[in-house]
Every structure is written in structure tokens, then in C-alpha cells.
Write a protein that holds these residues in place. Sequence first.
Motif, PDB file in Angstrom:
ATOM      1  N   MET A   1      80.988  66.545  61.668  1.00 32.34           N
ATOM      2  CA  MET A   1      80.321  65.583  62.792  1.00 32.34           C
ATOM      3  C   MET A   1      80.308  66.272  64.126  1.00 32.34           C
ATOM      4  N   ALA A   2      79.037  66.169  64.856  1.00 27.80           N
ATOM      5  CA  ALA A   2      78.874  66.795  66.051  1.00 27.80           C
ATOM      6  C   ALA A   2      79.848  66.282  66.989  1.00 27.80           C
ATOM      7  N   LYS A   3      80.096  65.119  66.960  1.00 27.81           N
ATOM      8  CA  LYS A   3      80.865  64.510  67.851  1.00 27.81           C
ATOM      9  C   LYS A   3      82.399  64.637  67.443  1.00 27.81           C
ATOM     10  N   GLN A   4      83.334  64.610  68.575  1.00 31.89           N
ATOM     11  CA  GLN A   4      84.829  64.627  68.490  1.00 31.89           C
ATOM     12  C   GLN A   4      85.376  63.342  67.867  1.00 31.89           C
ATOM     13  N   ILE A   5      86.324  63.144  67.050  1.00 29.77           N
ATOM     14  CA  ILE A   5      86.725  62.063  66.569  1.00 29.77           C
ATOM     15  C   ILE A   5      86.819  60.869  67.655  1.00 29.77           C
ATOM     16  N   SER A   6      87.669  61.184  68.639  1.00 23.31           N
ATOM     17  CA  SER A   6      87.819  60.275  69.728  1.00 23.31           C
ATOM     18  C   SER A   6      86.632  59.918  70.495  1.00 23.31           C
ATOM     19  N   GLU A   7      85.554  60.333  70.103  1.00 22.17           N
ATOM     20  CA  GLU A   7      84.199  59.884  70.732  1.00 22.17           C
ATOM     21  C   GLU A   7      83.688  58.877  70.005  1.00 22.17           C
ATOM     22  N   LEU A   8      84.045  58.619  68.640  1.00 24.79           N
ATOM     23  CA  LEU A   8      83.284  57.737  67.646  1.00 24.79           C
ATOM     24  C   LEU A   8      84.155  56.405  67.734  1.00 24.79           C
ATOM     25  N   LYS A   9      83.160  55.429  67.426  1.00 30.54           N
ATOM     26  CA  LYS A   9      83.650  54.008  67.328  1.00 30.54           C
ATOM     27  C   LYS A   9      83.899  53.429  66.047  1.00 30.54           C
ATOM     28  N   LEU A  10      85.061  53.182  65.643  1.00 24.79           N
ATOM     29  CA  LEU A  10      85.205  52.737  64.407  1.00 24.79           C
ATOM     30  C   LEU A  10      85.467  51.284  64.344  1.00 24.79           C
ATOM     31  N   GLY A  11      84.594  50.625  63.222  1.00 27.47           N
ATOM     32  CA  GLY A  11      84.762  49.127  63.025  1.00 27.47           C
ATOM     33  C   GLY A  11      85.446  48.858  61.682  1.00 27.47           C
ATOM     34  N   ARG A  20      95.956  46.292  60.761  1.00 26.39           N
ATOM     35  CA  ARG A  20      96.801  46.689  61.911  1.00 26.39           C
ATOM     36  C   ARG A  20      97.436  47.980  61.734  1.00 26.39           C
ATOM     37  N   MET A  21      97.832  48.368  60.444  1.00 30.17           N
ATOM     38  CA  MET A  21      98.763  49.530  60.316  1.00 30.17           C
ATOM     39  C   MET A  21      97.710  50.638  60.420  1.00 30.17           C
ATOM     40  N   LEU A  22      96.359  50.591  60.052  1.00 31.21           N
ATOM     41  CA  LEU A  22      95.405  51.477  60.293  1.00 31.21           C
ATOM     42  C   LEU A  22      95.145  51.892  61.639  1.00 31.21           C
ATOM     43  N   ILE A  27      95.460  54.984  66.853  1.00 31.29           N
ATOM     44  CA  ILE A  27      95.892  55.065  68.165  1.00 31.29           C
ATOM     45  C   ILE A  27      96.134  56.603  68.385  1.00 31.29           C
ATOM     46  N   ASN A  28      96.796  57.210  67.618  1.00 31.16           N
ATOM     47  CA  ASN A  28      97.401  58.590  67.581  1.00 31.16           C
ATOM     48  C   ASN A  28      96.300  59.483  67.912  1.00 31.16           C
ATOM     49  N   TYR A  29      95.097  59.088  67.496  1.00 35.92           N
ATOM     50  CA  TYR A  29      93.705  60.051  67.693  1.00 35.92           C
ATOM     51  C   TYR A  29      92.994  59.524  68.684  1.00 35.92           C
ATOM     52  N   ASN A  30      93.379  58.455  69.592  1.00 35.61           N
ATOM     53  CA  ASN A  30      92.678  58.053  70.644  1.00 35.61           C
ATOM     54  C   ASN A  30      91.253  57.409  70.042  1.00 35.61           C
ATOM     55  N   LEU A  31      91.225  56.836  69.014  1.00 36.87           N
ATOM     56  CA  LEU A  31      90.219  56.342  68.341  1.00 36.87           C
ATOM     57  C   LEU A  31      89.720  55.082  69.169  1.00 36.87           C
ATOM     58  N   SER A  32      88.547  54.736  69.293  1.00 31.74           N
ATOM     59  CA  SER A  32      88.291  53.275  69.981  1.00 31.74           C
ATOM     60  C   SER A  32      87.855  52.451  68.657  1.00 31.74           C
ATOM     61  N   VAL A  33      88.474  51.373  68.387  1.00 30.43           N
ATOM     62  CA  VAL A  33      88.567  50.685  67.190  1.00 30.43           C
ATOM     63  C   VAL A  33      88.232  49.057  67.561  1.00 30.43           C
ATOM     64  N   SER A  34      87.363  48.691  66.716  1.00 31.20           N
ATOM     65  CA  SER A  34      87.194  47.164  66.810  1.00 31.20           C
ATOM     66  C   SER A  34      87.404  46.643  65.498  1.00 31.20           C
ATOM     67  N   ALA A  35      87.658  45.119  65.669  1.00 32.44           N
ATOM     68  CA  ALA A  35      87.996  44.660  64.125  1.00 32.44           C
ATOM     69  C   ALA A  35      87.490  43.330  64.111  1.00 32.44           C
ATOM     70  N   LEU A  36      86.804  42.904  63.044  1.00 31.70           N
ATOM     71  CA  LEU A  36      86.174  41.396  62.592  1.00 31.70           C
ATOM     72  C   LEU A  36      87.151  40.594  61.906  1.00 31.70           C
ATOM     73  N   HIS A 288      93.559  58.079  55.126  1.00 29.25           N
ATOM     74  CA  HIS A 288      92.221  57.247  55.012  1.00 29.25           C
ATOM     75  C   HIS A 288      91.356  57.861  56.424  1.00 29.25           C
ATOM     76  N   LEU A 289      91.860  57.630  57.361  1.00 28.98           N
ATOM     77  CA  LEU A 289      91.244  58.047  58.577  1.00 28.98           C
ATOM     78  C   LEU A 289      90.689  59.795  58.507  1.00 28.98           C
ATOM     79  N   ARG A 290      91.443  60.537  58.098  1.00 30.17           N
ATOM     80  CA  ARG A 290      91.038  61.648  57.937  1.00 30.17           C
ATOM     81  C   ARG A 290      89.774  61.835  56.890  1.00 30.17           C
ATOM     82  N   ALA A 291      89.995  60.961  55.944  1.00 27.39           N
ATOM     83  CA  ALA A 291      88.968  60.942  54.967  1.00 27.39           C
ATOM     84  C   ALA A 291      87.663  60.606  55.422  1.00 27.39           C
TER      85      ALA A 291
END
Length: 380
Positions: A1-11, A20-22, A27-36, A288-291
Motif C-alpha cells: 500500500m502507498a500509505k503507511q499503516i498508521s495513516e489508514l482507517k480500520l473499520g 476489543r482484543m484486535l 493501538i501498538n501500530y497507532n491505527l485509527s480504528v472505528s467499530a460498529l 490478522h492485522l499483518r495479514a
Amino acid sequence: MAKQISELKLGILGGGQLGRMLIQEAINYNLSVSALDPDPDAPCKHITHKFECGSITDFDTVYNFGKKADIITIEIEKVNIEALEQLEKEGKIVFPQSRVIRLIQDKGVQKQFFKENDIPTAPFQLVNSQDDILNANFTYPFILKQRKDGYDGKGVMKINSIAEVENAFDAPSLIEELIDFDKEIAVIVARNSNGDMKTFPMVEMEFNAEANLVEFLISPSTYPDDIQQRAEQIACNIAQALNITGILAVEMFVTRDGEILVNELAPRPHNSGHQTIEGNYVSQFEQHLRAIFNLPLGDTRSVSNAVMINLLGEKGHEGLAKYSGLEKIMAIDGVYVHLYGKKYTKPFRKMGHVTVVDQNRDYAIEKARFVQQTLKVITP
């Protein structure tokens, strides 16, 4: 991916303990995460960047939620597939892919997939009603599973005789031969978009006989190497045939004569991998995040013997949760407690898990049995 992982939004669709455990790993990857999640007090609520309370089975809700994410993933299969398919058409990344989720949502389609791809599984027959069950060419007793919406032991029953058919599911289901198995096992495999795959060591599981869900898990297995290698190869074959991106849990039976039969699949982090948080170099959640972000897969080797105990709500207790025996088990070395943030308990509800690690397998099991007998989820 062109963007860094921390620049991407995970839903994440679903805000329960798996989400919760995901998120705890994200958080260790400084990911922005939303949950529904439909539960306003879902376990994910207080640790995600953005929590939305809404139905994960409603098209518009899932579609609008997904539009705001770069990558969408799931922690439960019961989601609106049509919305995910539309999001994919519009260029959103959905992992596991919507076609994989659609296949696994239906146990009948899942079984047919096994048959078409030479995946060993128990003999089965698809039925649509109680009349179909009566006319089925199957020997009693057998297992009956609803094709859709079964989870955590729900939607599964044993039919011992023709007299019990009147109490059977009168809905699309599958009849499955009752397997005389030695043990239930599981292998978790991860696959990224490059096609790289890694399996976690095979684990052995014990199920709660009344609730029909995993209660006790031992890792790694002590079965002979050839059985472990066959199980891991089967998991890889399935992941390859599905062309899945993400984590895939493969639940299997080892029969009395050493045959391996696939039971069910889960295309997400799974109960059979909770021990990886402390017991392996990389956890199933990080993997799972790595994959899904197409990163190099982590080292899945076991660090130590690890035993996982599911912490289930006690029978006869429904209401505000209280944890009895917590101090006693925390006095033991190698005990790691994970509570899921659920305010209310009810019989057999998954309220948390405990992992016990020890370089001595027998000691790990002994400590875990003490935890199992001592730590209880009750009401005040």
C-alpha cells in the motif's frame, strides 16, 4: 500500500471481545480504528477511536459505516453481505472478502465447498424441513445443524431417534454423521494479499458439554508430528482454495483411527487462538492485522506451553457481573487474566478468558484446572 499503516482507517463490524482484543493490538501500530455494534455498552466502546451503535445486519448502516474506513474487517460473520459487496465494488478493501464471509455464513454451502475441494469432512446431507429429516437416508443418532445463524453452540442438536425429529429445527439445516472422535483440534492460518501463509501450532480443545462451546484449550498439541502436520496442511489448503486474506480458524476432529475431519471454519480471530497473546511470539490478533494490511506475517512459534480457560457466566446467575476467586488465581505465577468489559453476565456468556503459561506442560494444566475450579462469574 502507498500509505503507511498508521495513516489508514480500520473499520470493524462487531464490537465484542474479539474486536476489543484486535483494537488492543491495533493501538501498538497507532491505527485509527472505528467499530460498529448494536450494543450501546459493547466491549469495544471505550477503547476505540470512534464507536457507532447500530445494526451490523442492516444494509444502510453497514454501508455508511464502511464508507468512512479504508479497510473493513469483521469479528463476527453475521453481517450484511450485500453492503460489503457494494463497498467492494466502490473500491473499499474488505478482508476477509465478502465472498468468503457469504460462503461461511451458510454451513451447507461451507460443507459443499469442502466436498468440491477434497477437504476431509464428515458425511452430510442438506435438508429444509422436519419432513426432509424423516425421509433422510441417515443412521441415528446424528448431528443436526442449522445452516445459518448458529454460533457458540447454538443451532446444533443431536438427534438420537426418529421420535426426536418433532423437536428438530424445521428450517434449512444439514444432517451430519456423528463422529466417534478422540479429540477436537484447531489450526489457525493467516494469509496476506501476497499469498504468504503461516499456521499457528495445532491446539487441543475441550468443550462444555451443556453449552457446546470451548471451555479449555491446550497449546501446543502433543499429538504425533504427522497428525499435526496434516492438520496444518489442511488449514493451508482451505485458505488457498478460499483465496482468503486475513485469519482463518479451522476446527477439526481427530478420529479414533487418526483420521482428520474438518468441522467448521471461522474467517476471523477465534476462541481457539486466545492463548497466542501470551503463548506465541505473535498473537492471532496482531497476525490478522499483518495479514489484512499485507505486511510480513509474524513468527507463530510457541514461546511456552499455554492453556486457555474460557470464563463463562455461571448457571443461575443473570445480572451485574461479579468475579469470585480473582485474587486467588492471580497469586499463581504465569496466570494472565483477560476480562471483556461486559457489565452483565448470564449463564454460559463469554465474560473473559485466562491463559496459563509454564515451561512444564503438566504444571500449566494443573494450574489451569485450579483456575477453572476457582474463578467464577456470578452476580452480587
